[in-house]
Scaffold this active site. Sequence first.
Site, short mmCIF file in Angstrom:
data_model
loop_
_atom_site.label_atom_id
_atom_site.label_comp_id
_atom_site.label_asym_id
_atom_site.label_seq_id
_atom_site.Cartn_x
_atom_site.Cartn_y
_atom_site.Cartn_z
N SER A 145 1.01 -1.08 0.26
CA SER A 145 0.13 0.16 0.09
C SER A 145 0.83 1.23 -0.60
O SER A 145 1.50 1.58 -0.97
CB SER A 145 -0.79 -0.06 1.39
OG SER A 145 -2.54 0.72 1.32
N LYS A 197 -21.84 16.80 11.07
CA LYS A 197 -20.66 16.86 12.02
C LYS A 197 -20.27 16.03 12.63
O LYS A 197 -19.22 16.41 13.50
CB LYS A 197 -21.06 18.36 13.00
CG LYS A 197 -20.16 18.93 13.54
CD LYS A 197 -18.88 20.05 12.91
CE LYS A 197 -17.68 19.98 13.98
NZ LYS A 197 -16.24 20.21 13.62
#
Length: 331
Positions: A145, A197
Amino acid sequence: MMSRKRWLALIAAAMLFVASAAISLVSSPAVDVDEWVGTGTSYKQTIVETGTDFGKSIAILELSGVIQDTGSAPSLLNTGVYHHRDFLKQLEKAGEDPNIAGIILQVNTPGGGVLESAEIHKQVEEIVQDSEKPVYVSMGNMAASGGYYISAPATKIYAHPQTITGSIGVIMQSIDISGLAENLGIEFNTFKSGPYKDILSQTREVTDEEEDILQTLVDEMYDEFVRVIVDGRGMSETEVRELADGRIYTGSQAVATGLVDELGGLDDVIESMKEDLGADYNVIRYEHSLGLYDFFSMSTNRLLSPSYELQSIERLLNQSNTPTLQYLYAE
């Protein structure tokens, strides 16, 4: 106030450190005083192989561990841990040093943060393109990765047949404990300025709209990963996307797919770089060096703050609770 025993322990440790450092200084090649004291660069150069051609050297930089900026500085207790800022400084110095003819990155990592991986990639790319110095990657047990992301712009990539690489993709994870909290009779009260949020909050399920928002972030970083490989490896986007489904590859498989250039260990990489440079240069290793300033700073923190280790653990736990985009292979 520190106890008398603590003061004596500090003095004894300081004397032992100074004696050890003095012996090391006498028996080692010339080193800059600022570096030894700890007010200059935070690394030392150790000769690991002596060549017959003088004037320049090949530098080995080791990247081992999860690519994550923890914000902590190297100390006597954690010199074996990856330190992002320190590694970036070493890479920058090696790239700028006119006495360094080429750089070998010894990579052993499952990857890590998207930002941190991008910072390393940017420096490697600049060294190859601007400094015109060859940068070879020597993959260890794992270069997956983010480990592959930072390797992509290198001049050549080497891996062992058993190396685990690939895992090309992006991951973002969070834990939903709302079901457990409900069983325990725990309720959460959240006051927020907007509907998203508290996205990825552990206290509730993710909504369909939030899944769409988060997937766009993942897709954007994935597209960037693909672009990095296309540019660095000279492969077509179609070829890369066929390989970039998150699967891992052995070093042998990676060579067959074009993700890696050749099979070989560090010795093979060194020999190859010498042949390509046409010179038998010294090979040096960049390593972190704790100077007197680092030692006393660390010792003072430990003595004056009994909860120093607990604060570090708490900081790590707080970081892990925050979902982040990662180029990371999780076993």
